[in-house]
Motif scaffolding. Sequence first.
Motif, PDB file in Angstrom:
ATOM      1  N   MET A   2     -11.473 -13.804  15.190  1.00 30.33           N
ATOM      2  CA  MET A   2     -12.332 -14.522  14.231  1.00 30.33           C
ATOM      3  C   MET A   2     -13.554 -13.712  13.829  1.00 30.33           C
ATOM      4  O   MET A   2     -14.184 -13.984  12.815  1.00 30.33           O
ATOM      5  CB  MET A   2     -12.801 -15.841  14.831  1.00 30.33           C
ATOM      6  CG  MET A   2     -11.707 -16.857  14.979  1.00 30.33           C
ATOM      7  SD  MET A   2     -12.412 -18.366  15.659  1.00 30.33           S
ATOM      8  CE  MET A   2     -10.940 -19.328  15.945  1.00 30.33           C
ATOM      9  N   LEU A  17      -7.876 -17.598   4.743  1.00 26.43           N
ATOM     10  CA  LEU A  17      -7.139 -18.112   5.904  1.00 26.43           C
ATOM     11  C   LEU A  17      -5.840 -17.347   6.112  1.00 26.43           C
ATOM     12  O   LEU A  17      -5.454 -17.033   7.237  1.00 26.43           O
ATOM     13  CB  LEU A  17      -6.846 -19.601   5.722  1.00 26.43           C
ATOM     14  CG  LEU A  17      -8.045 -20.541   5.809  1.00 26.43           C
ATOM     15  CD1 LEU A  17      -7.640 -21.964   5.457  1.00 26.43           C
ATOM     16  CD2 LEU A  17      -8.659 -20.496   7.213  1.00 26.43           C
ATOM     17  N   ARG A  74       1.720 -31.441  -6.564  1.00 27.84           N
ATOM     18  CA  ARG A  74       2.498 -31.389  -5.326  1.00 27.84           C
ATOM     19  C   ARG A  74       2.205 -30.090  -4.552  1.00 27.84           C
ATOM     20  O   ARG A  74       2.240 -30.061  -3.324  1.00 27.84           O
ATOM     21  CB  ARG A  74       4.003 -31.590  -5.536  1.00 27.84           C
ATOM     22  CG  ARG A  74       4.785 -30.570  -6.274  1.00 27.84           C
ATOM     23  CD  ARG A  74       5.439 -29.515  -5.449  1.00 27.84           C
ATOM     24  NE  ARG A  74       6.409 -30.008  -4.475  1.00 27.84           N
ATOM     25  CZ  ARG A  74       6.873 -29.247  -3.504  1.00 27.84           C
ATOM     26  NH1 ARG A  74       6.446 -27.998  -3.363  1.00 27.84           N
ATOM     27  NH2 ARG A  74       7.754 -29.715  -2.661  1.00 27.84           N
ATOM     28  N   LEU A 114       1.360 -17.336  20.186  1.00 22.24           N
ATOM     29  CA  LEU A 114      -0.070 -17.280  19.869  1.00 22.24           C
ATOM     30  C   LEU A 114      -0.853 -16.632  21.014  1.00 22.24           C
ATOM     31  O   LEU A 114      -0.533 -16.834  22.178  1.00 22.24           O
ATOM     32  CB  LEU A 114      -0.620 -18.695  19.631  1.00 22.24           C
ATOM     33  CG  LEU A 114      -0.337 -19.301  18.260  1.00 22.24           C
ATOM     34  CD1 LEU A 114      -0.800 -20.754  18.228  1.00 22.24           C
ATOM     35  CD2 LEU A 114      -1.034 -18.509  17.164  1.00 22.24           C
TER      36      LEU A 114
HETATM   37  C1  1Q0 Z   1      -2.543 -19.707  13.539  1.00 19.14           C
HETATM   38  C2  1Q0 Z   1      -1.154 -20.095  13.569  1.00 19.14           C
HETATM   39  C3  1Q0 Z   1      -0.638 -20.493  12.283  1.00 19.14           C
HETATM   40  C4  1Q0 Z   1       0.260 -21.628  12.447  1.00 19.14           C
HETATM   41  C5  1Q0 Z   1       0.504 -22.353  11.201  1.00 19.14           C
HETATM   42  C6  1Q0 Z   1       0.901 -23.745  11.478  1.00 19.14           C
HETATM   43  C7  1Q0 Z   1       1.655 -24.333  10.424  1.00 19.14           C
HETATM   44  C8  1Q0 Z   1       3.123 -24.169  10.588  1.00 19.14           C
HETATM   45  C9  1Q0 Z   1       3.741 -24.568   9.343  1.00 19.14           C
HETATM   46  C10 1Q0 Z   1       5.103 -24.047   9.132  1.00 19.14           C
HETATM   47  C11 1Q0 Z   1       5.312 -23.833   7.665  1.00 19.14           C
HETATM   48  C12 1Q0 Z   1       6.653 -23.302   7.394  1.00 19.14           C
HETATM   49  C13 1Q0 Z   1       6.869 -22.681   6.084  1.00 19.14           C
HETATM   50  C14 1Q0 Z   1       7.465 -23.513   4.993  1.00 19.14           C
HETATM   51  C15 1Q0 Z   1       7.090 -24.767   4.817  1.00 19.14           C
HETATM   52  C16 1Q0 Z   1       7.348 -25.515   3.570  1.00 19.14           C
HETATM   53  O1  1Q0 Z   1       8.635 -26.072   3.557  1.00 19.14           O
HETATM   54  C17 1Q0 Z   1       6.289 -26.572   3.468  1.00 19.14           C
HETATM   55  C18 1Q0 Z   1       6.551 -27.571   2.373  1.00 19.14           C
HETATM   56  O2  1Q0 Z   1       6.567 -26.939   1.140  1.00 19.14           O
HETATM   57  P1  1Q0 Z   1       7.770 -27.262   0.147  1.00 19.14           P
HETATM   58  O3  1Q0 Z   1       7.469 -26.478  -1.087  1.00 19.14           O
HETATM   59  O4  1Q0 Z   1       9.041 -26.808   0.851  1.00 19.14           O
HETATM   60  O5  1Q0 Z   1       7.754 -28.755  -0.044  1.00 19.14           O
HETATM   61  N1  1Q0 Z   1       5.028 -25.942   3.267  1.00 19.14           N
HETATM   62  C19 1Q0 Z   1       3.919 -26.367   3.868  1.00 19.14           C
HETATM   63  O6  1Q0 Z   1       3.910 -27.348   4.583  1.00 19.14           O
HETATM   64  C20 1Q0 Z   1       2.664 -25.584   3.630  1.00 19.14           C
HETATM   65  C21 1Q0 Z   1       2.392 -24.804   4.858  1.00 19.14           C
HETATM   66  C22 1Q0 Z   1       1.252 -23.883   4.665  1.00 19.14           C
HETATM   67  C23 1Q0 Z   1       0.765 -23.485   5.996  1.00 19.14           C
HETATM   68  C24 1Q0 Z   1      -0.404 -22.627   5.853  1.00 19.14           C
HETATM   69  C25 1Q0 Z   1      -1.059 -22.421   7.147  1.00 19.14           C
HETATM   70  C26 1Q0 Z   1      -2.174 -21.512   6.934  1.00 19.14           C
HETATM   71  C27 1Q0 Z   1      -2.811 -21.234   8.158  1.00 19.14           C
HETATM   72  C28 1Q0 Z   1      -3.877 -20.509   8.234  1.00 19.14           C
HETATM   73  C29 1Q0 Z   1      -4.204 -20.079   9.551  1.00 19.14           C
HETATM   74  C30 1Q0 Z   1      -5.550 -19.850   9.732  1.00 19.14           C
HETATM   75  C31 1Q0 Z   1      -5.799 -19.477  11.112  1.00 19.14           C
HETATM   76  C32 1Q0 Z   1      -7.181 -19.766  11.374  1.00 19.14           C
HETATM   77  C33 1Q0 Z   1      -7.618 -19.341  12.659  1.00 19.14           C
HETATM   78  C34 1Q0 Z   1      -7.495 -17.923  12.797  1.00 19.14           C
HETATM   79  C35 1Q0 Z   1      -8.400 -17.477  13.775  1.00 19.14           C
HETATM   80  C36 1Q0 Z   1      -8.189 -16.093  14.091  1.00 19.14           C
END
Ligand code: 1Q0
Length: 215
Positions: free
Chosen positions: A176, A40, A107, A166
């Motif tokens: 994709m 991903l 966590r 985006l």
């Molecule tokens: C495709 C657009 C991607 C948009 C992702 C949306 C999620 C936005 C999230 C913003 C996260 C900001 C970074 C830091 C956050 C951390 O503070 C938070 C909490 O952790 P902690 O240690 O501070 O308590 N972390 C999280 O909430 C984890 C976030 C992980 C987000 C991983 C998203 C992975 C996305 C994969 C995208 C796959 C796209 C699939 C479709 C593609 C098709 C071409």
Amino acid sequence: MSATEEKFSLREVLVSFKSCLVDDDQDVLVEHYLNGWRGLVRFMNSLGTIFSFVSKDAVNKIQIMENYLKGESGERYRTLQSMVEYELSSNLVDLTKRGSHPDSGCRTILRLHRALRWLQLFLDKLRTSSEDSKTSTLCAEAYNASLANYHPWIIRKTATVAFLALPVRNTFFEVMNVGTAEDVVDMLGEAMPYVSNVYDFTQELYSQHNLLDLP
Ligand code: 1Q0
């Protein structure tokens, strides 16, 4: 981009979540779960550097889990069940506020698990939306209904601005690497249940052990 990278399709990434579930869907293999995430992250990176603040965090969390798997208690981190049992029975989880175990496996997986919910909602919206739908709106709706509830204002703001960059729905579908828009819709319909099964299992496991609000 190498020839093998070009062939890489989102179908394989999503279907890889199928191999996470073992023991009649009663457990999840951590290594395979992380593999799904690595895939991903590759897709997210192909959307441009604007999402590097997101992928950095995801990569960091994958790395934390890899270190546990490689460490001396690696065997205890083989599945989500064994990780939860091990960390809880050894008092390795900060349950109410961050303290001496700020990066527990429990966590760390919870953060990825919440992000998986966003993915589920977003891909489902993409699948069922019309051709002229705005991906930024679909993405923001999915985010507001999931991850946003756990993020402070500054991250919510940054994420919302990043969503505006985006690409349109069709470009998304091209990245994709699955085929025509119709093929993508079919593929998502077929592959998303695997992601949902993993999500549902994890949600149930965490709920049983009261782990859904780990700091
Ligand atoms: C495709 C657009 C991607 C948009 C992702 C949306 C999620 C936005 C999230 C913003 C996260 C900001 C970074 C830091 C956050 C951390 O503070 C938070 C909490 O952790 P902690 O240690 O501070 O308590 N972390 C999280 O909430 C984890 C976030 C992980 C987000 C991983 C998203 C992975 C996305 C994969 C995208 C796959 C796209 C699939 C479709 C593609 C098709 C071409």
